[in-house]
Design a protein around this motif. Structure first.
Motif, short mmCIF file in Angstrom:
data_model
loop_
_atom_site.label_atom_id
_atom_site.label_comp_id
_atom_site.label_asym_id
_atom_site.label_seq_id
_atom_site.Cartn_x
_atom_site.Cartn_y
_atom_site.Cartn_z
N MET A 148 -1.80 -7.00 -13.76
CA MET A 148 -3.06 -6.37 -13.88
C MET A 148 -2.41 -5.53 -13.29
O MET A 148 -1.47 -4.94 -12.43
N VAL B 293 -2.85 -1.94 -10.46
CA VAL B 293 -3.01 -2.43 -9.21
C VAL B 293 -3.53 -0.66 -8.84
O VAL B 293 -2.18 0.31 -8.90
N ASP C 246 1.69 -1.53 -12.71
CA ASP C 246 0.71 -2.74 -13.37
C ASP C 246 1.72 -4.18 -12.97
O ASP C 246 3.33 -3.66 -12.49
N GLU D 207 0.58 -11.75 -11.06
CA GLU D 207 -0.38 -11.70 -10.28
C GLU D 207 0.36 -12.19 -9.61
O GLU D 207 0.57 -12.57 -7.93
N ILE E 193 1.83 -9.56 -7.34
CA ILE E 193 1.14 -9.10 -6.50
C ILE E 193 1.34 -10.59 -5.04
O ILE E 193 0.77 -10.23 -3.99
N LYS F 64 -7.87 -3.88 -8.03
CA LYS F 64 -6.91 -4.22 -9.30
C LYS F 64 -8.25 -4.37 -10.24
O LYS F 64 -9.01 -4.23 -10.01
#
Length: 92
Positions: free
Chosen positions: A1, A3, A41, A44, A47, A69
């Motif tokens: 993801m 960010v 990047d 989850e 993060i 995100k």
């Protein structure tokens, strides 16, 4: 993801020390782009780990952190104005 993390740390109540710790934690996970802006990047899990580390130092009554995100960097247009100092371009 993909960010983007932005923070605002108050200098009240030993804020310089908090700022230093928050900066080091963010730099551990993301690329420093500009003053209090980081991007990169993350999974989850990363993060969640980043949030857990920051939660120890960020004072909820004085400081703020915003995490944007996106599923993929390609869905985000990045436009630079002013000084063209894109620190992310230093990476191969």
């Amino acid at each position: 993801m993909y960010v983007i993390l932005v923070y605002d740390i108050s200098f009240e109540e030993n804020g310089q020390k908090v700022l230093s710790k928050v900066f080091k934690i963010c730099k551990k996970y993301l690329h420093h782009v500009q003053n209090s802006v980081f991007e990169g990047d993350l999974t989850e899990y990363q993060i969640l780990a980043l949030k857990a580390e920051l939660n120890v130092h960020v004072r909820k009554n004085l400081d703020s952190i915003i995490i944007f995100k996106s599923r993929n960097k390609k869905w985000l247009d990045k436009e630079l104005w002013g000084i063209q100092e894109d620190k992310t371009s230093n990476f191969l």
